[in-house]
Design an enzyme around this catalytic site. Sequence first.
Site, PDB file in Angstrom:
ATOM      1  CG  ASN A   1     -19.024 -29.367 -23.177  1.00 44.43           C
ATOM      2  OD1 ASN A   1     -18.168 -29.914 -23.883  1.00 44.43           O
ATOM      3  ND2 ASN A   1     -19.840 -28.441 -23.625  1.00 44.43           N
TER       4      ASN A   1
ATOM      5  NE  ARG B   1     -21.772 -30.675 -26.564  1.00 38.62           N
ATOM      6  CZ  ARG B   1     -21.572 -29.480 -27.084  1.00 38.62           C
ATOM      7  NH1 ARG B   1     -20.981 -28.539 -26.377  1.00 38.62           N
ATOM      8  NH2 ARG B   1     -21.960 -29.231 -28.304  1.00 38.62           N
TER       9      ARG B   1
ATOM     10  CG  HIS C   1     -25.746 -27.204 -31.820  1.00 40.03           C
ATOM     11  ND1 HIS C   1     -25.711 -26.392 -32.939  1.00 40.03           N
ATOM     12  CD2 HIS C   1     -24.751 -26.780 -31.021  1.00 40.03           C
ATOM     13  CE1 HIS C   1     -24.730 -25.521 -32.824  1.00 40.03           C
ATOM     14  NE2 HIS C   1     -24.137 -25.737 -31.658  1.00 40.03           N
TER      15      HIS C   1
ATOM     16  CD  GLU D   1     -26.289 -27.727 -25.695  1.00 42.65           C
ATOM     17  OE1 GLU D   1     -25.962 -26.582 -25.314  1.00 42.65           O
ATOM     18  OE2 GLU D   1     -25.793 -28.285 -26.668  1.00 42.65           O
TER      19      GLU D   1
ATOM     20  NE  ARG E   1     -17.719 -24.026 -36.252  1.00 44.27           N
ATOM     21  CZ  ARG E   1     -18.458 -24.375 -35.199  1.00 44.27           C
ATOM     22  NH1 ARG E   1     -19.757 -24.173 -35.184  1.00 44.27           N
ATOM     23  NH2 ARG E   1     -17.879 -24.934 -34.156  1.00 44.27           N
TER      24      ARG E   1
END
Length: 393
Positions: free
Chosen positions: A7, A88, A177, A378, A236
């Site tokens: 990733n 990823r 996600h 993941e 965020r």
Amino acid sequence: MKVIAVNAGSSSLKFQLLQMPEEIELASGIVERIGKSDAIFQMKFNGEKHKLVLEILNHKDAADIVIKNLLDYGVIKDLKEINGVGHRIVQGGETFKDSVLVTDEVIKQISDLSDLAPLHNPANVTGILSFKEVLNEVPHVAVFDTTFHQTMEPINYLYATPYEWYENHKVRKYGFHGTSHQYVSHRAAEILNNPKAKIVVAHIGNGASLSAVKDLKSVNTSMGLTPLDGLPMGTRSGAIDPAILGYIAKKENMSLEEVLEALNKKSGYLGVSGLSNDSRDLEEAIKQGHERAKLAIDLQVKSIVNYIAQYYVELGGLDAICFTAGIGENASDFREQIVEKLAPLGVILDKEANKLRGERLISTPESKVKVFIIPTNEEVMIARDVLRVGFQA
Ligand code: ADP
């Protein structure tokens, strides 16, 4: 066989080496501060943590360091033991409906999507190119954050903006996600022994999104064109009135980029509390009576409850709600606040089970909807796709 899941971010590179198909983690780690003379390499292996501070100038050097350390610590004895690499990738646009074997054409397509994810896709491509140099004889598979949500219908992915924005510039909801939502919802369906189950996944980490899943497919999700949409997160804002952008740009004499930066990096928990983006800091502050810390959490809780209620109606009822990621898996008070507000839907929390960790049912037998904690993984999803896509006949 062994598969490495990669990733790559703009200045960091996370990796995990897995034994497949057993799905056993052999080693995992992160390279941070890539491009600096005091970059940090960290690796977990055999229950021990290793850390090095050294100069790592670029992602290629970072890939070399990862491989060198896997060899030096004896995680692998030979480079040939690594049979595949999974990458990823954040944005797959409408181009990628599934994970894909990396070719030169695929690399170009991922680069071409950079306008939609300028902070992520270029770094992801750098990660692919770096690992391809080191491991050039094995299949590399690109696994996208967006593909799981490509099953959404136009009613759920279109914004009510001029239609030409969608036609000409692909302005629509993509959702993110995806590997986590897929992993957790498929695991829940497995536990329920019902592939048709109606499931909400609440992935609440520093980044946070919800998804509505039916028949193992994503029906709706809270993030949009970018990960800024949806619920308030660590830094965020989540969805806001877009007119705020122009208003604040004028009032604060800021450029559009600066306002967007504030919405991405200085909002959410951090912006509202004025303290921190970490839920643990806010929990501590709340105990000391810090009102804005409480407000920061309450705003997110309210948004999550609203999404769950919306998805309950959209899916025509719910079989399960699943909490996952850093906060979803660990913050029991937070889960309790959310589930208590879902009482009108007949959801009842088992407060004792909710205090525990790891995969478990946390609703009572009377609850009309089952509530689970399901730790996400993941990297396992990525490694599974390396096997499925990289080694298909
Ligand atoms: P991301 O992958 O988006 O960076 P994670 O899923 O790792 O995020 O979640 C990170 C967040 O999880 C941290 O910011 C922290 O607020 C929260 N977190 C981690 N562990 C705990 C814990 N034990 N209790 C409460 N919150 C936790």
